[in-house]
Write an enzyme that holds these catalytic residues in place. Structure first.
Site, PDB file in Angstrom:
ATOM      1  N   LYS A  34     -74.703 -37.081  58.831  1.00 32.98           N
ATOM      2  CA  LYS A  34     -75.879 -37.451  59.622  1.00 32.98           C
ATOM      3  C   LYS A  34     -76.767 -36.237  59.889  1.00 32.98           C
ATOM      4  CE  LYS A  34     -73.292 -41.143  61.936  1.00 32.98           C
ATOM      5  NZ  LYS A  34     -73.478 -42.049  60.865  1.00 32.98           N
ATOM      6  N   CYS A  35     -77.083 -35.517  58.843  1.00 34.45           N
ATOM      7  CA  CYS A  35     -77.799 -34.247  58.927  1.00 34.45           C
ATOM      8  C   CYS A  35     -79.081 -34.341  58.093  1.00 34.45           C
ATOM      9  CB  CYS A  35     -76.876 -33.143  58.387  1.00 34.45           C
ATOM     10  SG  CYS A  35     -77.607 -31.522  58.212  1.00 34.45           S
TER      11      CYS A  35
END
Length: 181
Positions: A34-35
């Site tokens: 989730k970057c």
């Protein structure tokens, strides 16, 4: 000493000696699902497919240390990587990559190749630097990993050849990989 002296755990908790990769060119990457850099999974998979038959291995090590960007279980992370990016390279057990709690492998990698700065031409480089200064200033000190998708290139003898920060896209590493294959 080389990476072959380390044992790590697969995403299923099975111990694996990095000596199993003797004779291979290895790219070790700390990853997150989730970057802002998560789309690099696609580029990493392209590298893997292009060079795996010539001796490249890519080893992904999920980490939740950077703004909690990989909160899932090992199984959820593996599923995410496969479903969203078609990842077929080895994903290992989630763990820390910086500080006192860092996995021994990552302590070794950062001792071998220190931080030389972000690629200032990358569109996120300035934002990343400002975010680190504002929220995690201690991350900017020393040679520790600064953020997700830091990559270490290892030669066929297990030596750490180069370190690439998250601001280096996987495709930009291809010429360096080719030199070692």
């Amino acid at each position: 000493m080389s990476i072959y002296d380390f044992t790590v755990k697969t995403n299923r908790g099975v111990e694996k000696s990095l000596a199993d990769y003797k004779g291979k060119v290895v790219l070790i990457v700390n990853t997150a699902s989730k970057c802002g850099f998560t789309p690099q999974f696609e580029g990493l998979e392209k590298l893997y497919k292009a060079y795996k038959d010539k001796g490249l291995e890519i080893l992904g090590f999920p980490c939740n240390q950077f703004a909690a960007q990989d909160p899932g279980s090992n199984e959820e992370i593996q599923s995410f990587c496969k479903l969203n990016y078609g990842v077929t390279f080895q994903i290992f057990e989630k763990g820390d990559v910086r500080g006192q709690t860092a996995q021994p492998l990552f302590k070794y990698l950062t001792e071998q190749k220190g931080f030389k700065g972000f690629n200032k031409e990358h569109p996120i480089a300035a934002k990343l630097t400002e975010a680190l200064k504002a929220n995690f200033p201690e991350y900017l000190e020393g040679d520790g990993i600064k953020w997700n998708f830091t990559k270490f290139l290892i030669d066929r003898e297990g030596n750490v050849i180069e370190r690439f920060e998250p601001t280096t896209e996987p495709e930009k590493i291809a010429p360096e990989i080719e030199k070692l294959l």
